[in-house]
Design a protein around this motif. Structure first.
Motif, PDB file in Angstrom:
ATOM      1  N   ARG A   1       1.112  -1.059   0.037  1.00 21.58           N
ATOM      2  CA  ARG A   1       0.062  -0.228   0.004  1.00 21.58           C
ATOM      3  C   ARG A   1       1.145   1.382   0.090  1.00 21.58           C
ATOM      4  NH1 ARG A   1      -3.471   1.886  -2.309  1.00 21.58           N
ATOM      5  NH2 ARG A   1      -4.793  -0.148  -1.761  1.00 21.58           N
TER       6      ARG A   1
ATOM      7  N   LEU B   1       2.695   1.887  -3.625  1.00 26.79           N
ATOM      8  CA  LEU B   1       1.918   1.596  -4.469  1.00 26.79           C
ATOM      9  C   LEU B   1       1.217   3.827  -4.549  1.00 26.79           C
ATOM     10  CD1 LEU B   1      -0.343   0.700  -6.792  1.00 26.79           C
ATOM     11  CD2 LEU B   1      -2.367   0.288  -4.877  1.00 26.79           C
ATOM     12  N   ASP B   2       0.995   3.411  -3.079  1.00 24.03           N
ATOM     13  CA  ASP B   2       0.954   5.353  -2.436  1.00 24.03           C
ATOM     14  C   ASP B   2       1.302   6.289  -2.945  1.00 24.03           C
ATOM     15  OD1 ASP B   2      -1.718   4.121  -2.180  1.00 24.03           O
ATOM     16  OD2 ASP B   2      -1.601   4.606  -0.292  1.00 24.03           O
TER      17      ASP B   2
ATOM     18  N   ASP C   1      -6.336  -2.689  -7.988  1.00 27.69           N
ATOM     19  CA  ASP C   1      -5.458  -1.331  -7.470  1.00 27.69           C
ATOM     20  C   ASP C   1      -4.329  -1.308  -8.436  1.00 27.69           C
ATOM     21  OD1 ASP C   1      -7.532  -1.694  -5.003  1.00 27.69           O
ATOM     22  OD2 ASP C   1      -6.454  -2.972  -3.828  1.00 27.69           O
ATOM     23  N   PHE C   2      -3.489  -2.987  -8.446  1.00 29.05           N
ATOM     24  CA  PHE C   2      -1.898  -1.755  -9.446  1.00 29.05           C
ATOM     25  C   PHE C   2      -2.134  -1.530 -10.842  1.00 29.05           C
ATOM     26  CE2 PHE C   2      -0.420  -3.626  -5.516  1.00 29.05           C
ATOM     27  CZ  PHE C   2       0.273  -2.653  -5.377  1.00 29.05           C
TER      28      PHE C   2
ATOM     29  N   GLU D   1      -3.286   2.042 -11.226  1.00 31.38           N
ATOM     30  CA  GLU D   1      -2.421   2.220 -11.459  1.00 31.38           C
ATOM     31  C   GLU D   1      -1.758   2.440 -12.553  1.00 31.38           C
ATOM     32  OE1 GLU D   1       1.828   4.086 -10.372  1.00 31.38           O
ATOM     33  OE2 GLU D   1       1.233   1.975 -10.537  1.00 31.38           O
ATOM     34  N   ASP D   2      -1.157   1.960 -12.930  1.00 31.92           N
ATOM     35  CA  ASP D   2      -0.520   1.362 -14.040  1.00 31.92           C
ATOM     36  C   ASP D   2      -0.805  -0.059 -14.723  1.00 31.92           C
ATOM     37  OD1 ASP D   2       1.206   1.207 -16.459  1.00 31.92           O
ATOM     38  OD2 ASP D   2       2.542   2.076 -14.939  1.00 31.92           O
TER      39      ASP D   2
ATOM     40  N   ASN E   1       1.601  -2.757 -15.265  1.00 33.42           N
ATOM     41  CA  ASN E   1       2.173  -3.426 -13.566  1.00 33.42           C
ATOM     42  C   ASN E   1       1.750  -4.560 -13.848  1.00 33.42           C
ATOM     43  OD1 ASN E   1       2.809  -1.508 -12.351  1.00 33.42           O
ATOM     44  ND2 ASN E   1       1.104  -0.891 -10.858  1.00 33.42           N
TER      45      ASN E   1
ATOM     46  N   ARG F   1       9.498   1.658  -8.850  1.00 32.65           N
ATOM     47  CA  ARG F   1       9.655   2.342  -8.449  1.00 32.65           C
ATOM     48  C   ARG F   1      10.881   4.296  -7.775  1.00 32.65           C
ATOM     49  NH1 ARG F   1       3.835   3.466  -7.207  1.00 32.65           N
ATOM     50  NH2 ARG F   1       4.137   6.195  -6.712  1.00 32.65           N
TER      51      ARG F   1
END
Length: 251
Positions: free
Chosen positions: A128, A131-132, A174-175, A178-179, A182, A205
């Motif tokens: 988490r 990812l954030d 969730d991933f 974001e992209d 992933n 990252r």
């Protein structure tokens, strides 16, 4: 038993270490160097363990700073010994004599150093937090102290490896939100589940953020119970609690 401390040449000349569970005073399921005050281990024993870590880094116990980790993307700047731990998941400093410590038990412990600017950092990066943006937040905070990303080395310590990290399809979603690229950090597992590469994602990252050097020590917390505590291994074993590993760095 003496402490076992994993180090990286890339973080030189700063004294640092990814401490294993070996060499501590705790017993039972916490046997070894449990540094987690949030565990149900005896607080006096945890204090002894943390004092051993501080001594290994050549700082007073109250100069080993930590935070109340909440799986956030928050990084704080430390310029004096911490009495009340702020709710955050990363620390940075440019003050000699202060050590920055973070706790993990499968999540990524990441130590940062800019030897040219004399700025260091430490981050707790679970899925988490990573990812954030906790890793990028740490770099931002270091830059505010005069560091330059191209001069920063970031080392990921013992973490759960992909072969041991099974997740469900909602985790993948969730991933992907974001992209979509992933997907490369997920391998097909059993019964519609996936295996997630947490250290690989952390390295991605860090490198995307522009650090000068990033690497993982390639130690898996789940698969080496003699050396590392693991939340997931404890859960699978049905144990009541688990120890916390400490990773720390000082100028």
């Amino acid at each position: 038993m003496t402490l076992e401390i994993l180090t990286s040449d890339a973080l030189s000349p700063f004294r640092h270490g990814f401490f294993t569970r070996r060499g501590g005073a705790s017993s039972g399921v916490f046997a070894g160097l449990n540094c987690g005050a949030g565990s149900s281990d005896q607080s006096e024993i945890v204090a002894i363990n943390r004092a051993r870590v501080a001594a290994a880094l050549d700082v007073a116990p109250d100069h080993l700073a930590g935070v109340h980790q909440v799986h956030s993307a928050t990084a704080v700047t430390v310029d004096a010994p911490v009495t009340d731990r702020p709710r955050a998941d990363a620390l940075v400093t440019d003050r000699p004599g202060l050590a920055l410590g973070i706790l993990t038990a499968d999540c990524q412990p990441v130590l940062f150093a800019d030897a040219t600017a004399g700025v260091i950092g430490a981050a707790h990066a679970g899925w988490r937090g990573a990812l954030d943006g906790v890793l990028e937040a740490t770099l931002d905070a270091m830059e505010h102290l005069g560091a330059h990303r191209a001069d920063i080395a970031a080392i990921i310590g013992p973490s759960i490896s992909q072969s041991a990290y099974e997740v469900g399809p909602e985790f993948l979603d969730d991933f992907l939100a974001e992209d979509t690229d992933n997907t490369r950090f997920f391998a097909t597992g059993r019964d519609g589940r996936y295996q997630f590469d947490l250290p690989g994602y952390g390295l991605h990252r860090l490198r995307r953020a522009g650090v000068g050097h990033a690497e993982w020590t390639r130690h898996c917390t789940y698969s080496d119970p003699a050396r590392f505590f693991s939340y997931r291994r404890t859960t699978h074993a049905g144990e009541a609690d688990y120890g916390r590993l400490i990773s720390a760095i000082r100028i």
